[in-house]
Design a protein around this motif. Sequence first.
Motif, PDB file in Angstrom:
ATOM      1  N   ILE A 263      -8.189  -4.294  -1.247  1.00 41.61           N
ATOM      2  CA  ILE A 263      -7.198  -5.225  -0.712  1.00 41.61           C
ATOM      3  C   ILE A 263      -5.918  -5.178  -1.532  1.00 41.61           C
ATOM      4  O   ILE A 263      -4.828  -5.360  -0.996  1.00 41.61           O
ATOM      5  N   GLY A 264      -6.034  -4.881  -2.823  1.00 38.66           N
ATOM      6  CA  GLY A 264      -4.842  -4.738  -3.648  1.00 38.66           C
ATOM      7  C   GLY A 264      -4.017  -3.527  -3.232  1.00 38.66           C
ATOM      8  O   GLY A 264      -2.784  -3.604  -3.132  1.00 38.66           O
ATOM      9  N   ALA A 265      -4.696  -2.402  -2.977  1.00 39.76           N
ATOM     10  CA  ALA A 265      -3.990  -1.195  -2.542  1.00 39.76           C
ATOM     11  C   ALA A 265      -3.353  -1.408  -1.171  1.00 39.76           C
ATOM     12  O   ALA A 265      -2.201  -1.015  -0.939  1.00 39.76           O
ATOM     13  N   LEU A 266      -4.086  -2.032  -0.252  1.00 38.27           N
ATOM     14  CA  LEU A 266      -3.545  -2.295   1.085  1.00 38.27           C
ATOM     15  C   LEU A 266      -2.326  -3.206   1.004  1.00 38.27           C
ATOM     16  O   LEU A 266      -1.305  -2.958   1.662  1.00 38.27           O
TER      17      LEU A 266
ATOM     18  N   GLU B  83       2.599 -10.482  -4.629  1.00 37.39           N
ATOM     19  CA  GLU B  83       1.754 -10.347  -3.440  1.00 37.39           C
ATOM     20  C   GLU B  83       0.397  -9.747  -3.803  1.00 37.39           C
ATOM     21  O   GLU B  83      -0.645 -10.197  -3.296  1.00 37.39           O
ATOM     22  N   VAL B  84       0.402  -8.726  -4.654  1.00 36.24           N
ATOM     23  CA  VAL B  84      -0.844  -8.050  -5.016  1.00 36.24           C
ATOM     24  C   VAL B  84      -1.719  -8.940  -5.892  1.00 36.24           C
ATOM     25  O   VAL B  84      -2.919  -9.108  -5.634  1.00 36.24           O
ATOM     26  N   ILE B  85      -1.146  -9.524  -6.938  1.00 37.06           N
ATOM     27  CA  ILE B  85      -1.921 -10.355  -7.863  1.00 37.06           C
ATOM     28  C   ILE B  85      -2.521 -11.557  -7.139  1.00 37.06           C
ATOM     29  O   ILE B  85      -3.676 -11.941  -7.389  1.00 37.06           O
ATOM     30  N   ALA B  86      -1.753 -12.153  -6.231  1.00 34.94           N
ATOM     31  CA  ALA B  86      -2.216 -13.358  -5.538  1.00 34.94           C
ATOM     32  C   ALA B  86      -3.435 -13.111  -4.672  1.00 34.94           C
ATOM     33  O   ALA B  86      -4.217 -14.040  -4.413  1.00 34.94           O
ATOM     34  N   ILE B  87      -3.653 -11.872  -4.220  1.00 35.83           N
ATOM     35  CA  ILE B  87      -4.827 -11.575  -3.411  1.00 35.83           C
ATOM     36  C   ILE B  87      -5.920 -10.885  -4.225  1.00 35.83           C
ATOM     37  O   ILE B  87      -7.109 -11.046  -3.961  1.00 35.83           O
ATOM     38  N   VAL B  88      -5.533 -10.124  -5.246  1.00 36.65           N
ATOM     39  CA  VAL B  88      -6.512  -9.389  -6.046  1.00 36.65           C
ATOM     40  C   VAL B  88      -7.377 -10.323  -6.886  1.00 36.65           C
ATOM     41  O   VAL B  88      -8.613 -10.187  -6.933  1.00 36.65           O
ATOM     42  N   VAL B  89      -6.763 -11.292  -7.546  1.00 40.10           N
ATOM     43  CA  VAL B  89      -7.509 -12.177  -8.450  1.00 40.10           C
ATOM     44  C   VAL B  89      -8.578 -12.972  -7.723  1.00 40.10           C
ATOM     45  O   VAL B  89      -9.752 -12.954  -8.119  1.00 40.10           O
ATOM     46  N   PRO B  90      -8.263 -13.693  -6.636  1.00 40.77           N
ATOM     47  CA  PRO B  90      -9.329 -14.431  -5.946  1.00 40.77           C
ATOM     48  C   PRO B  90     -10.381 -13.534  -5.308  1.00 40.77           C
ATOM     49  O   PRO B  90     -11.558 -13.894  -5.257  1.00 40.77           O
ATOM     50  N   THR B  91      -9.963 -12.350  -4.831  1.00 37.77           N
ATOM     51  CA  THR B  91     -10.948 -11.431  -4.253  1.00 37.77           C
ATOM     52  C   THR B  91     -11.902 -10.922  -5.317  1.00 37.77           C
ATOM     53  O   THR B  91     -13.105 -10.772  -5.078  1.00 37.77           O
TER      54      THR B  91
ATOM     55  N   TYR C 258       0.266   6.204  -4.702  1.00 37.74           N
ATOM     56  CA  TYR C 258      -1.026   5.946  -5.347  1.00 37.74           C
ATOM     57  C   TYR C 258      -1.861   4.959  -4.532  1.00 37.74           C
ATOM     58  O   TYR C 258      -3.076   5.153  -4.362  1.00 37.74           O
ATOM     59  N   ALA C 259      -1.227   3.908  -4.031  1.00 37.39           N
ATOM     60  CA  ALA C 259      -1.973   2.910  -3.264  1.00 37.39           C
ATOM     61  C   ALA C 259      -2.502   3.495  -1.951  1.00 37.39           C
ATOM     62  O   ALA C 259      -3.619   3.170  -1.524  1.00 37.39           O
TER      63      ALA C 259
ATOM     64  N   LEU D 106      -8.036   7.700   0.788  1.00 35.43           N
ATOM     65  CA  LEU D 106      -8.800   8.869   0.367  1.00 35.43           C
ATOM     66  C   LEU D 106     -10.057   8.516  -0.425  1.00 35.43           C
ATOM     67  O   LEU D 106     -11.139   9.049  -0.145  1.00 35.43           O
ATOM     68  N   ASP D 107      -9.943   7.650  -1.421  1.00 36.43           N
ATOM     69  CA  ASP D 107     -11.096   7.356  -2.281  1.00 36.43           C
ATOM     70  C   ASP D 107     -12.305   6.844  -1.497  1.00 36.43           C
ATOM     71  O   ASP D 107     -13.427   7.330  -1.690  1.00 36.43           O
ATOM     72  N   PRO D 108     -12.137   5.856  -0.602  1.00 35.73           N
ATOM     73  CA  PRO D 108     -13.304   5.403   0.176  1.00 35.73           C
ATOM     74  C   PRO D 108     -13.860   6.491   1.086  1.00 35.73           C
ATOM     75  O   PRO D 108     -15.068   6.540   1.333  1.00 35.73           O
ATOM     76  N   ALA D 109     -12.975   7.371   1.592  1.00 38.28           N
ATOM     77  CA  ALA D 109     -13.450   8.455   2.446  1.00 38.28           C
ATOM     78  C   ALA D 109     -14.300   9.445   1.655  1.00 38.28           C
ATOM     79  O   ALA D 109     -15.330   9.921   2.131  1.00 38.28           O
TER      80      ALA D 109
END
Length: 304
Positions: A71-74, A104-112, A197-198, A204-207
Amino acid sequence: MLIILNICLQSALWSGAENVLSHELGAVSKVPRPGQEQEGFGELIDPVIRLGTKIALIAVAWGMKYDYFDIGALTAVINIPFAFLLTTFYNISLLTAFAHIAIEVIAIVVPTYLLRPIADVNNPAVPLRNRYLLNSFQVSWSNTALAVGVYATVLYSSLQTNWLTLFLINHFDLPSVELAHDVQAATFVPKLLIAGYATKAFLLDPAIGAQPDTGAATPVGDFEPATATLPQTLKHNFWFFGRRTRTLIQRTAVLSIFLLANTVLKGATLEGSEVIGSAGYASVWIVAANICAWWFVWTGDAEP
């Protein structure tokens, strides 16, 4: 809980950032002024749409079992177009644009991170068939460079062919038209490193991690034409791909949808902008992201 934590953390981070950053965004944003207030329900509808999009993003990510890294990369990728627009065509500083993405990234990454377990592909302790590829510096950064090159090439080409310039000049109130003509491809690269990178991390990584073990059975063995239902037949004919390709298709679709939605909503906050301009600008990024996905179909093939 995730939605509430995200909104609260985002508000707190922006409150803190306002004490450090200059008010650059206010100079180019649509803000109510005496005699120019929005009529009707405009002031209410816009925040509701933005909140609905945020909830949709979080809901899709939760349903697709994205962890904090996914979710951070997205989130980073879908916010890069707005930051790029600000820094390249509105003379907004890189610090302000980076702060926007970081919040935007920190606000979703930390709770996730607190609420969702880490996915196997992002957990080094979990053995995977292609873990050596995920850990490879060469694989990681060569594909990151590939993604950066694709974004830079598509953006520069769209400006040279007037595809992007058409939307920027006609549907945005740019400080200067010269900014849309004088940019060089080389100046794009530093601004696109995070996007490259994101995109690699999200697509790619999940694939690579989804690739089945050698000799694993394919879905063809479970399909019987004589007894299959209509949904089973449609799935067999139109969704008969390997796990790696299915993962890329699903994630590319999610990325494309939220690239469009987020860029249009963020672009609509700029003074003098029009929805068609934001949508046209978003289309350039969607094309680039899909080209990256097609490249990753090939570069992520770890079959013998």
